[in-house]
Design a protein around this motif. Structure first.
Motif, short mmCIF file in Angstrom:
data_model
loop_
_atom_site.label_atom_id
_atom_site.label_comp_id
_atom_site.label_asym_id
_atom_site.label_seq_id
_atom_site.Cartn_x
_atom_site.Cartn_y
_atom_site.Cartn_z
N LEU A 63 10.17 -30.39 -32.10
CA LEU A 63 9.59 -30.50 -30.57
C LEU A 63 9.99 -31.86 -30.18
N ASN A 212 -2.13 -24.53 -24.71
CA ASN A 212 -0.83 -24.80 -25.25
C ASN A 212 -0.23 -26.38 -24.81
N TRP A 213 -0.87 -27.15 -23.65
CA TRP A 213 -0.32 -28.18 -23.51
C TRP A 213 -1.08 -28.91 -24.31
N LEU A 216 0.83 -29.02 -27.58
CA LEU A 216 2.26 -29.80 -27.29
C LEU A 216 1.84 -31.40 -27.60
#
Length: 243
Positions: A63, A212-213, A216
């Motif tokens: 990522l 989800n943020w 991340l």
């Protein structure tokens, strides 16, 4: 999601994965393509050379590589920070905490069990922040009300915290983002990337586990070697949701 960028790919914002073509063989060995978009949670697939590493480690490294900002994007992010942060460099605000508060559709869709007050987040890290003499805090949320909550909460704490923030549009979630005009979407994504840069560079991070943020940000921070405690008021993951 890419605004008016003509390529319509992540290359609009990030450096390309490679400038090389993919050969059919490397050193006489046949190259293979791994379909990693299947059963990525229950049966993750990743290159054999990394089999002694956890999947989370590999995913975080991948990522971080994929999200390398293009020079013009990094310049935009740094210019935005300079516009709203006083002094203008993020490096001059260390140590600081980054906090992301997720609400709205995550609650209505039952991915979150409830709305958590700002105080519930602060209660998780306030003692540690004071021990470490951390007074600066960057707050990010799609809920504009969160900043009014901060003003009141900080009064109760005798003004201990110094708020860091940028001017960004609120009440934006994935559904509303995809329905925006192209130009508007592109601007919102630039705001997201500025938020990501700031939160990943924070000394401490607090957030919403089912976001989800936040996952991340957490993975970006892991790659940067930031393994300090992650503060969240939630006690279950998205995958624990009842069907």
């Amino acid at each position: 999601l890419y605004g008016t960028c003509s390529s319509g790919t992540p290359d609009c914002f990030f450096l390309p994965i490679t400038n090389c073509s993919i050969p059919s063989k490397v050193d006489g060995n046949q190259t293979i393509h791994i379909n990693a978009n299947v059963a990525q949670w229950s049966n993750p697939i990743y290159p054999p050379i990394f089999q002694n590493r956890t999947f989370n480690w590999f995913r975080a490294q991948l990522l971080f590589y994929l999200l390398r900002y293009k020079p013009q994007i990094l310049t935009h992010v740094q210019d935005t920070i300079a516009q709203y942060f006083k002094p203008s460099s993020i490096e001059l605000h260390h140590p600081f905490i980054a906090l992301y508060v997720r609400r709205s559709d995550k609650v209505t869709s039952r991915e979150m069990s409830q709305v958590y007050s700002l105080k519930q987040y602060f209660d998780l890290f306030d003692a540690d922040a004071r021990k470490a003499n951390i007074r600066n805090i960057y707050i990010n949320s799609e809920d504009q009300q969160i900043f009014n909550e901060f003003i009141q909460l900080n009064k109760e704490k005798n003004g201990y915290y110094n708020l860091l923030s940028i001017q960004a549009r609120k009440n934006v979630v994935f559904g509303s983002l995809t329905n925006m005009p192209k130009e508007e979407r592109g601007q919102i994504v630039l705001e997201f990337l500025t938020d990501l840069y700031i939160e990943a560079n924070a000394d401490l991070h607090a957030g919403t586990l089912t976001s989800n943020w936040c996952r991340l940000v957490d993975e970006m921070r892991l790659t940067l070697g930031k393994i300090s405690p992650y503060y969240t008021p939630e006690n279950r993951y998205l995958v624990d949701m009842p069907m």
